[in-house]
Motif scaffolding. Sequence first.
Motif, PDB file in Angstrom:
ATOM      1  N   VAL A  82      11.147  31.914  -3.844  1.00  0.00           N
ATOM      2  CA  VAL A  82       9.829  31.766  -3.236  1.00  0.00           C
ATOM      3  C   VAL A  82       9.313  30.387  -3.633  1.00  0.00           C
ATOM      4  N   VAL A  83       9.076  29.536  -2.651  1.00  0.00           N
ATOM      5  CA  VAL A  83       8.579  28.190  -2.921  1.00  0.00           C
ATOM      6  C   VAL A  83       7.199  28.026  -2.302  1.00  0.00           C
ATOM      7  N   SER A  84       6.407  27.151  -2.915  1.00  0.00           N
ATOM      8  CA  SER A  84       5.038  26.905  -2.448  1.00  0.00           C
ATOM      9  C   SER A  84       4.855  25.429  -2.138  1.00  0.00           C
ATOM     10  N   ARG A  85       3.731  25.119  -1.497  1.00  0.00           N
ATOM     11  CA  ARG A  85       3.384  23.738  -1.181  1.00  0.00           C
ATOM     12  C   ARG A  85       1.859  23.615  -1.130  1.00  0.00           C
ATOM     13  N   GLY A  86       1.379  22.379  -0.989  1.00  0.00           N
ATOM     14  CA  GLY A  86      -0.039  22.136  -0.768  1.00  0.00           C
ATOM     15  C   GLY A  86      -0.950  22.700  -1.839  1.00  0.00           C
ATOM     16  N   ALA A  87      -2.035  23.336  -1.408  1.00  0.00           N
ATOM     17  CA  ALA A  87      -3.068  23.828  -2.319  1.00  0.00           C
ATOM     18  C   ALA A  87      -2.534  24.873  -3.288  1.00  0.00           C
ATOM     19  N   LEU A  88      -1.550  25.653  -2.854  1.00  0.00           N
ATOM     20  CA  LEU A  88      -0.995  26.670  -3.747  1.00  0.00           C
ATOM     21  C   LEU A  88      -0.158  26.021  -4.844  1.00  0.00           C
ATOM     22  N   SER A  89       0.655  25.026  -4.495  1.00  0.00           N
ATOM     23  CA  SER A  89       1.441  24.307  -5.500  1.00  0.00           C
ATOM     24  C   SER A  89       0.542  23.635  -6.531  1.00  0.00           C
TER      25      SER A  89
ATOM     26  N   ALA B  47      -0.520  35.204 -15.064  1.00  0.00           N
ATOM     27  CA  ALA B  47      -0.599  33.840 -14.539  1.00  0.00           C
ATOM     28  C   ALA B  47      -0.559  33.851 -13.016  1.00  0.00           C
ATOM     29  N   LEU B  48       0.342  34.638 -12.435  1.00  0.00           N
ATOM     30  CA  LEU B  48       0.446  34.687 -10.980  1.00  0.00           C
ATOM     31  C   LEU B  48      -0.829  35.262 -10.358  1.00  0.00           C
ATOM     32  N   LYS B  49      -1.343  36.337 -10.931  1.00  0.00           N
ATOM     33  CA  LYS B  49      -2.567  36.939 -10.407  1.00  0.00           C
ATOM     34  C   LYS B  49      -3.712  35.937 -10.452  1.00  0.00           C
ATOM     35  N   GLY B  50      -3.799  35.175 -11.541  1.00  0.00           N
ATOM     36  CA  GLY B  50      -4.861  34.183 -11.664  1.00  0.00           C
ATOM     37  C   GLY B  50      -4.743  33.083 -10.615  1.00  0.00           C
ATOM     38  N   ILE B  51      -3.507  32.635 -10.347  1.00  0.00           N
ATOM     39  CA  ILE B  51      -3.276  31.590  -9.346  1.00  0.00           C
ATOM     40  C   ILE B  51      -3.660  32.077  -7.955  1.00  0.00           C
ATOM     41  N   LEU B  52      -3.253  33.291  -7.615  1.00  0.00           N
ATOM     42  CA  LEU B  52      -3.561  33.826  -6.293  1.00  0.00           C
ATOM     43  C   LEU B  52      -5.060  34.053  -6.113  1.00  0.00           C
ATOM     44  N   GLU B  53      -5.721  34.500  -7.163  1.00  0.00           N
ATOM     45  CA  GLU B  53      -7.165  34.732  -7.082  1.00  0.00           C
ATOM     46  C   GLU B  53      -7.921  33.408  -6.953  1.00  0.00           C
ATOM     47  N   LYS B  54      -7.479  32.391  -7.684  1.00  0.00           N
ATOM     48  CA  LYS B  54      -8.142  31.085  -7.600  1.00  0.00           C
ATOM     49  C   LYS B  54      -7.939  30.471  -6.215  1.00  0.00           C
TER      50      LYS B  54
ATOM     51  N   GLU C 225     -10.945  29.298  -3.711  1.00  0.00           N
ATOM     52  CA  GLU C 225     -11.077  27.905  -3.278  1.00  0.00           C
ATOM     53  C   GLU C 225     -10.867  27.725  -1.778  1.00  0.00           C
ATOM     54  N   GLN C 226      -9.970  28.517  -1.181  1.00  0.00           N
ATOM     55  CA  GLN C 226      -9.630  28.342   0.226  1.00  0.00           C
ATOM     56  C   GLN C 226     -10.318  29.348   1.142  1.00  0.00           C
ATOM     57  N   SER C 227     -11.009  30.319   0.569  1.00  0.00           N
ATOM     58  CA  SER C 227     -11.713  31.370   1.328  1.00  0.00           C
ATOM     59  C   SER C 227     -10.764  32.171   2.220  1.00  0.00           C
ATOM     60  N   ARG C 228      -9.546  32.342   1.758  1.00  0.00           N
ATOM     61  CA  ARG C 228      -8.548  33.159   2.469  1.00  0.00           C
ATOM     62  C   ARG C 228      -7.412  33.487   1.519  1.00  0.00           C
TER      63      ARG C 228
ATOM     64  N   VAL D 137       2.080  27.814   6.619  1.00  0.00           N
ATOM     65  CA  VAL D 137       2.039  28.808   5.544  1.00  0.00           C
ATOM     66  C   VAL D 137       1.995  28.057   4.217  1.00  0.00           C
ATOM     67  N   ASP D 138       1.576  28.761   3.190  1.00  0.00           N
ATOM     68  CA  ASP D 138       1.428  28.146   1.868  1.00  0.00           C
ATOM     69  C   ASP D 138       2.660  28.345   0.996  1.00  0.00           C
ATOM     70  N   ALA D 139       3.474  29.309   1.370  1.00  0.00           N
ATOM     71  CA  ALA D 139       4.692  29.599   0.619  1.00  0.00           C
ATOM     72  C   ALA D 139       5.687  30.258   1.561  1.00  0.00           C
ATOM     73  N   ALA D 140       6.931  30.342   1.124  1.00  0.00           N
ATOM     74  CA  ALA D 140       7.953  30.969   1.959  1.00  0.00           C
ATOM     75  C   ALA D 140       9.081  31.478   1.083  1.00  0.00           C
ATOM     76  N   VAL D 141       9.716  32.525   1.567  1.00  0.00           N
ATOM     77  CA  VAL D 141      10.939  33.021   0.948  1.00  0.00           C
ATOM     78  C   VAL D 141      12.087  32.322   1.671  1.00  0.00           C
ATOM     79  N   LEU D 142      12.763  31.429   0.971  1.00  0.00           N
ATOM     80  CA  LEU D 142      13.811  30.624   1.587  1.00  0.00           C
ATOM     81  C   LEU D 142      15.092  30.681   0.767  1.00  0.00           C
ATOM     82  N   ARG D 143      16.191  30.286   1.384  1.00  0.00           N
ATOM     83  CA  ARG D 143      17.466  30.151   0.700  1.00  0.00           C
ATOM     84  C   ARG D 143      18.121  28.880   1.208  1.00  0.00           C
ATOM     85  N   GLU D 144      19.192  28.524   0.597  1.00  0.00           N
ATOM     86  CA  GLU D 144      19.898  27.315   1.024  1.00  0.00           C
ATOM     87  C   GLU D 144      20.520  27.505   2.412  1.00  0.00           C
ATOM     88  N   PRO D 145      20.578  26.436   3.216  1.00  0.00           N
ATOM     89  CA  PRO D 145      20.220  25.052   2.880  1.00  0.00           C
ATOM     90  C   PRO D 145      18.744  24.712   3.077  1.00  0.00           C
TER      91      PRO D 145
END
Length: 346
Positions: free
Chosen positions: A111-118, A133-140, A144-147, A200-208
């Motif tokens: 699971v990788v993230s980008r932008g405001a979530l990263s 830690a994860l719960k705190g990040i998702l709640e923040k 901050e983003q109102s979604r 999207v802010d994150a995605a479940v990805l695999r190689e490549p």
Amino acid sequence: MKRLFSRLMVLGALTLSVLSGAAHAGTPVRIGYIPVLGSSALFVLDGEGWAKEAGLDLNLVRFTSGPQAIQALVSGRIDAYVAGVLPLLQARAHGSDVKVVTAASVEELEVVSRGALSALLPAGTEGGLSPDALKGILEKFKQEQSRLPRIAAQPSGSVPDSLLRFWLQKREGINPVTSSVNIIGVDIDAAQQAFLAGAVDAAVLREPALTVVRSRLKDVRTLASGHDLLPDQPGSVLAIVNPDAPDRQAWAKVLGGLFVRATTLLSTHPDEAAPFVTKALGGGILSEDVLKKALEGSASRFVSDPTRIVEGVRQLQDFEVEQGLLRKAQPVEDLFDLDLWRQLKP
């Protein structure tokens, strides 16, 4: 008379040629696959010409999700399957006789993230987040983003979707999931494109895809590694449909042996496999250098031994029963043809 004799000679030669070609024609095998790095053993054994040398005439049929491939499997349109293992439980639950012969890879998905979530991840953090830690990040993020953060996975019933929900609920204690994240179910290519486009802010990805997004975006961070999601996370497998049928027994062992040989090459000399994987997955867009980097980074995760994933399959199946995706648990051991695997062990 001479002209007639000449024509008969030509006709006879053509007939012999056709008959000779038919005599040397390989056994046709239709293999459904998902275009991800975990399917690389299939591309290698086909590209190296090993299958043809062994008397197999492979027809590779591309699908964009496990459920899609399962529909083809249930309807009899494919003879073998190279993709995620979990959808096979659903196929067996609906009466299909299909068994895993070998594994192909483990811990493919991240699971990788980008932008405001990263930006909310602590400096230097790449996976390994504690539940708090994860719960705190998702709640923040929500404040901050109102979604809710949007995470791209694949359709319900697919391995990426089930594994994402398993990680959030069982390993991170986030329940209900819908109160913390918004999961978007799309096919493999769409998940990568949505992530690159910032939809999207994150995605479940695999190689490549993981190597691609990290090369194009500087703010990609790992929310959960493959090991974080589930140690020895079940990845792609080789499965045979109706494996005990006489016509399947004739080629199942041959195909399984070639698959193990190709998997060993991938784990020991990934650079040699790169041209075949590039041809199958590059599509004229991904370079051989990108695929080589993805293969080298994944070398240790190319494994053949199906016994490594049995426990993970059991855990994920129990989870899918809880979620209502499966009516009841199937005997996990029945999904694997371990007798055939023992004959193939290197």
